[in-house]
Design an enzyme around this catalytic site. Sequence first.
Site, PDB file in Angstrom:
ATOM      1  N   HIS A 150       0.754  -1.213  -0.094  1.00 58.61           N
ATOM      2  CA  HIS A 150       0.031  -0.117  -0.065  1.00 58.61           C
ATOM      3  C   HIS A 150       0.720   1.368   0.119  1.00 58.61           C
ATOM      4  O   HIS A 150       0.459   2.342  -0.241  1.00 58.61           O
ATOM      5  CB  HIS A 150      -1.066   0.019   1.293  1.00 58.61           C
ATOM      6  CG  HIS A 150      -0.606   0.442   2.560  1.00 58.61           C
ATOM      7  ND1 HIS A 150      -0.229  -0.348   3.441  1.00 58.61           N
ATOM      8  CD2 HIS A 150      -0.247   1.682   3.127  1.00 58.61           C
ATOM      9  CE1 HIS A 150       0.305   0.130   4.719  1.00 58.61           C
ATOM     10  NE2 HIS A 150       0.107   1.608   4.138  1.00 58.61           N
ATOM     11  N   GLN A 159       0.611   6.074  11.692  1.00 64.89           N
ATOM     12  CA  GLN A 159       0.916   6.381  10.452  1.00 64.89           C
ATOM     13  C   GLN A 159       2.254   6.808  10.193  1.00 64.89           C
ATOM     14  O   GLN A 159       3.108   7.522  11.006  1.00 64.89           O
ATOM     15  CB  GLN A 159      -0.016   7.590  10.225  1.00 64.89           C
ATOM     16  CG  GLN A 159      -1.517   7.276   9.768  1.00 64.89           C
ATOM     17  CD  GLN A 159      -2.070   6.440  10.920  1.00 64.89           C
ATOM     18  OE1 GLN A 159      -2.204   5.270  10.733  1.00 64.89           O
ATOM     19  NE2 GLN A 159      -2.506   6.900  12.105  1.00 64.89           N
ATOM     20  N   GLY A 160       2.759   6.387   8.933  1.00 63.41           N
ATOM     21  CA  GLY A 160       4.187   6.734   8.506  1.00 63.41           C
ATOM     22  C   GLY A 160       5.106   5.524   8.804  1.00 63.41           C
ATOM     23  O   GLY A 160       6.233   5.519   8.109  1.00 63.41           O
ATOM     24  N   ASP A 161       4.715   4.620   9.549  1.00 63.20           N
ATOM     25  CA  ASP A 161       5.504   3.500  10.140  1.00 63.20           C
ATOM     26  C   ASP A 161       5.195   2.160   9.116  1.00 63.20           C
ATOM     27  O   ASP A 161       6.039   1.240   8.880  1.00 63.20           O
ATOM     28  CB  ASP A 161       5.164   2.872  11.247  1.00 63.20           C
ATOM     29  CG  ASP A 161       5.665   4.038  12.357  1.00 63.20           C
ATOM     30  OD1 ASP A 161       6.737   4.494  12.179  1.00 63.20           O
ATOM     31  OD2 ASP A 161       4.994   4.031  13.508  1.00 63.20           O
ATOM     32  N   SER A 162       4.249   2.482   8.029  1.00 67.04           N
ATOM     33  CA  SER A 162       3.984   1.443   6.970  1.00 67.04           C
ATOM     34  C   SER A 162       5.144   0.660   6.532  1.00 67.04           C
ATOM     35  O   SER A 162       5.820   1.529   6.250  1.00 67.04           O
ATOM     36  CB  SER A 162       2.834   1.866   6.204  1.00 67.04           C
ATOM     37  OG  SER A 162       1.493   1.568   6.849  1.00 67.04           O
ATOM     38  N   ASP A 179       0.201  -7.637   1.835  1.00 69.31           N
ATOM     39  CA  ASP A 179       0.509  -6.245   1.785  1.00 69.31           C
ATOM     40  C   ASP A 179       2.038  -6.301   1.790  1.00 69.31           C
ATOM     41  O   ASP A 179       2.894  -5.605   2.739  1.00 69.31           O
ATOM     42  CB  ASP A 179       0.110  -5.480   2.983  1.00 69.31           C
ATOM     43  CG  ASP A 179       0.190  -3.925   2.924  1.00 69.31           C
ATOM     44  OD1 ASP A 179       0.360  -3.436   1.638  1.00 69.31           O
ATOM     45  OD2 ASP A 179      -0.096  -3.188   3.734  1.00 69.31           O
TER      46      ASP A 179
HETATM   47  N1  ARG Z   1      -1.487   2.482   7.277  1.00 67.27           N
HETATM   48  C1  ARG Z   1      -0.363   3.145   8.115  1.00 67.27           C
HETATM   49  C2  ARG Z   1       0.644   3.803   7.510  1.00 67.27           C
HETATM   50  O1  ARG Z   1       0.504   3.935   6.060  1.00 67.27           O
HETATM   51  C3  ARG Z   1       0.243   2.474   9.248  1.00 67.27           C
HETATM   52  C4  ARG Z   1      -0.698   2.298  10.252  1.00 67.27           C
HETATM   53  C5  ARG Z   1      -0.355   1.186  11.511  1.00 67.27           C
HETATM   54  N2  ARG Z   1      -1.454   1.649  12.642  1.00 67.27           N
HETATM   55  C6  ARG Z   1      -1.242   0.724  13.748  1.00 67.27           C
HETATM   56  N3  ARG Z   1      -2.040   1.210  14.754  1.00 67.27           N
HETATM   57  N4  ARG Z   1      -0.325  -0.069  13.933  1.00 67.27           N
HETATM   58  O2  ARG Z   1       1.883   4.086   7.716  1.00 67.27           O
END
Ligand code: ARG
Length: 276
Positions: free
Chosen positions: A83, A230-233, A136
Amino acid sequence: MRRSFAGSLTGALALTAMAVAAPQASGGTTTPDGVVVGGQPVQISQSPWVVALSSRDRFGGTRAGQFCGGVLVAPAKVLTAAHCVSSEVLGVPLAQVRDLEVIAGRSELKGAGGREIAVSDVKLNPAYDSKTNAGDFALLTLSSPLPAADTIKAAGPGHAAYTAGTGAVVYGWGDTTGAGSYADELRAAPVKVLPDSACERAYPGLVGGTYRADTMLCAGDENGGHDACQGDSGGPLVADGRLIGLVSWGSGCGQARNPGVYARLSAAPETWAERS
Ligand code: ARG
């Protein structure tokens, strides 16, 4: 640019966007205190396989264009979340991003340490489903190799590291609060592999997402406070010295009843990561 950064990341998943609109709205008494939420700064030399994905064109230069994490699994191969290279996150189709790079060996995004290496090829997991985020995974090829000593191996299917209760660590430059405070320094937070039932309960597919134990891994903190955000993905979840997951999605960040959902490494295409 700054705005498109936050906007595109939160747009990556509807439930993530919801959670960001009302950060910690239902977080109970837990107050995430650090990124990665509930983490602390770590030196990249201790975890040289953690890399940042960057595009200054898309996300601005303030934090070296960082927008996702990744993991060095071979000298010229980086695993990240599929993603992360979607047009939802990038704001434009991947083909239009001219400066996609991997930053290795740099803890401090505002610093000049380490190396920036251009990405020469991007492969999506053929089994990736952008609607559910199942599978993913994406594999990036680097235009020049990094040291083999900096790579990490994945835990193969059936490895004990996937067992619920195992202590694990998640790494990233993402939001440290759930309210949009992105880290400049690499951080790591201790979490635990949780039983699939914990994520099946949290994500039955009604509002947020649907947890699928075959390609996803549930991890977090039963008491809240430690999580990816967010940002860790695309960044690594490591247990017993092996890569077991990539940060994928979740509702809010660090909430006891909404654990983090990771792409389960044992479900990655077999040739993409060396396993042991
Ligand atoms: N989708 C998020 C990203 O793009 C990662 C979210 C992870 N969230 C969590 N609560 N572990 O960075």
